[in-house]
Design an enzyme around this catalytic site. Structure first.
Site, short mmCIF file in Angstrom:
data_model
loop_
_atom_site.label_atom_id
_atom_site.label_comp_id
_atom_site.label_asym_id
_atom_site.label_seq_id
_atom_site.Cartn_x
_atom_site.Cartn_y
_atom_site.Cartn_z
N GLU A 1 103.26 35.07 -23.26
CA GLU A 1 103.35 34.59 -24.64
C GLU A 1 102.33 33.47 -24.91
O GLU A 1 102.67 32.41 -25.43
CB GLU A 1 104.77 34.11 -24.96
CG GLU A 1 105.82 35.20 -24.79
CD GLU A 1 107.23 34.72 -25.15
OE1 GLU A 1 107.44 33.49 -25.17
OE2 GLU A 1 108.10 35.56 -25.41
N GLU B 1 110.36 41.85 -22.83
CA GLU B 1 111.59 41.07 -22.72
C GLU B 1 112.49 41.40 -23.90
O GLU B 1 112.04 41.39 -25.05
CB GLU B 1 111.32 39.56 -22.71
CG GLU B 1 110.47 39.05 -21.57
CD GLU B 1 110.19 37.55 -21.71
OE1 GLU B 1 111.03 36.84 -22.30
OE2 GLU B 1 109.13 37.11 -21.24
#
Length: 479
Positions: free
Chosen positions: A120, A263
């Site tokens: 991220e 995720e």
């Protein structure tokens, strides 16, 4: 290091088998823990549950050694903090690939298929800190994989948070304006190298961060708050988020780009709405939805997508800046025991527990009945700075057990972390050891694992009464 020819022979075999089982449900194996089960125990647990895909956030050598010979598909990760070095040095990139990829491949090795370049890195809260490093790091790592004759097998990906794109409706999805150029370059690179786009999707965070977010829209059980987008209707936040990404990819010319959900999950503690029931309902609904082959409105009838459930275990040492729930995403508690019934759709029925886990004696550290609460504040702070006390906060499973209960929970968490060293239960005479389980309702006081199970580990104990004698022959009870 294995010889190149042997590596390529093994990779060829793995490639043939991977074409049959490319889609599936995997798990994230995080290791930011105060206590860890041994990698061999975790790999056995993965096998027992027929989980064939694992995503890591680094390239932990002990974990990779444990995965060698298992056949489990692995995604290793380059931490964000290393992106600067790898982006600026081909030598550093070559060394990273050599030490963390090449060294584990070959006969009897680990089946490393992906390298995640950062995690991220475009998260808005990073304020662009890693943004300039990603593409140079991708280029250097791709060259390093090519030098090692691995570029055709090991694929580079860049896991992105869902805040990389935005819209009011899925069909209007677009990457954040400041990311449009860099995302176009990254997606072009991924596409040319046969890599998917990896995205992390968390309906829980939408619910947690917005009091107006309709709770039922976060799940898969149907909703009266569906979202109509032209001829498409969205009944859950996951599909809406996924299709927002599809639309964003379409706007830069890559509408058919393969997407992997890196995720997705639901926490079980540490916040309002984070509990065992919600986690079970969300994860089972997600799995059933993925395996239904219905796809999403913008990608109907697609084969089951790859998803990596977050997470396999709780991570008691994670940062709690996003919220106390960060330490409670696991499907399994720290000792490898399933927290709730879940069928992963892998032909194995409900989750199976880790076997042959060896626990320390069933004893706990609690506050003495006469504890002076005014004298305990500093001890409580010290205990919780070392151990995990996040269940004591608002919304946590131990929040309602009273002040004395909170003190006992903190004392015990520290005591178990110290492997039940009697001195660690002193707290200037405020603590005492008991053999009667002080757990209350869903608030479970922990018991440690022996060194034969791990170097240091804790267990959520069940309700039972155990009478044991301390070394000096005195039995102490909770009053």
């Amino acid at each position: 290091m294995p010889k190149p020819n042997s590596i390529m022979a093994v990779l060829a075999i793995w490639s043939l088998s991977a074409t049959v089982a490319e889609s599936g449900i995997g798990v994230n194996w995080g290791t930011v823990s105060l206590h860890k089960l041994s990698p061999s125990t975790v790999v056995d647990l993965l096998r027992e549950n027929k989980i064939g895909k694992v995503k890591m956030f680094d390239a932990d050598p002990d974990v990779l050694k444990g995965l060698m010979g298992s056949g489990i598909q692995v995604m290793v990760g380059v931490p964000n903090e290393m992106l600067g070095l790898i982006s600026s040095s081909t030598g550093a990139s070559d060394l990273w690939v050599q030490k963390n990829v090449s060294a584990y491949l070959g006969k009897g090795g680990a089946n490393i298929r992906y390298v995640a370049v950062g995690n991220e890195p475009f998260l808005s809260s990073y304020s662009g800190q890693f943004q300039s490093y990603v593409i140079p790091a991708l280029m250097n790592l791709q060259q390093s994989l090519a030098k090692a004759n691995l570029a055709g097998y090991v694929k580079l990906v860049v896991p992105c948070n869902a805040d990389a794109y935005e819209s009011s409706l899925p069909s209007q999805g677009a990457f954040r304006p400041e990311l449009t150029d860099i995302m176009t370059q990254i997606v072009s690179f991924l596409n040319s190298n046969g890599s998917p786009f990896v995205v992390n999707i968390y309906p829980f965070l939408s619910l947690y961060g917005n009091s107006d977010f309709p709770q039922e829209y976060a799940f898969f059980e149907g909703t009266s708050h569906s979202v109509t987008d032209g001829s498409n209707v969205y009944y859950n936040a996951f599909d809406g988020n996924f299709d927002t990404l599809v639309a964003a990819l379409s706007k830069i010319g890559y509408g058919q780009m393969p997407i992997v959900v890196g995720e997705v999950g639901w926490p079980t503690d540490g916040a309002v709405g984070a509990n065992l029931t919600a986690a079970r309902v969300f994860n089972q609904g997600l799995i059933n939805h993925i395996l239904s082959n219905k796809g999403t409105p913008l990608r109907p009838g697609d084969p089951p997508m790859d998803i990596y459930l977050f997470s396999f275990f709780d991570e008691g040492a994670k940062s709690i800046l996003p919220g106390n729930f960060e330490r409670h995403w696991g499907m399994f508690s720290f000792d490898g025991q399933a927290k709730y019934p879940l069928d992963l759709g892998l032909g194995n029925g409900r989750l199976k527990n880790a076997k042959d886990v060896q626990y320390l004696p069933p004893r706990w550290c609690v506050a003495k009945p006469s504890t002076d609460l005014s004298a305990v504040v500093n001890h409580l702070r010290i205990a919780c700075s070392a151990a995990d006390c996040t269940t004591l906060n608002y919304g946590g499973s131990c929040n309602a057990i009273g002040v004395k209960g909170n003190i006992s929970y903190a004392f015990n968490s520290y005591y178990q972390l110290q492997k039940q060293d009697s001195k660690s239960c002193n707290f200037d005479g405020l603590g005492m050891i008991t053999f009667l389980d002080p757990s209350i309702g869903e608030c479970r006081f922990v018991v440690g694992l022996t060194d034969s199970s791990s170097s240091s580990f804790i267990k959520h104990s069940g309700w039972f009464i155990a009478w044991l004698w301390m070394s000096w022959g005195v039995c102490i009870f909770v009053l």
